[in-house]
Motif scaffolding. Structure first.
Motif: not given
Length: 108
Positions: A25-35, A37-38, A90-97
């Protein structure tokens, strides 16, 4: 006593299933959020080592990276054994997190 053993094994099985669901679940959530809102930023490799498990004779490791967003530093695992301290990734991060981040193009 037998009843206690029975409950122990049931709790152990439930714990294993919950742990697996958490990891997936954490992997899917991370992938979804980064796709969806990154942001991208450059991170600098620091001397913090991340050792890979089960290698007692010749342990392999990758360095961590750090980056700063709004004056706060965040650290992550570069997952790349070929980078050295001081290099950039290069790093990808969630804008709000920003604590939810990952390096782009790791080699291992």
């Amino acid at each position: 006593m037998k009843k206690l053993q029975h409950y122990f094994w049931i709790c152990l099985a439930i714990s294993g299933v919950c742990f697996f669901m958490f990891k997936v679940g954490k992997r899917f959530l991370t992938d979804h959020l980064l796709e969806n809102n990154s942001q991208h930023i450059k991170g600098v490799i620091i001397s913090e080592k991340n050792f890979e498990g089960n290698q007692p004779v010749n342990p392999q490791f990758s360095y961590s990276y750090k980056f700063t967003v709004d004056g706060k530093e965040y650290i992550g695992n570069a997952h790349n054994r070929s980078v050295n301290v001081g290099d950039t990734v290069e790093v990808e991060y969630v804008k709000s997190w920003p604590g939810l981040n990952r390096p782009l193009h790791p080699t291992d």
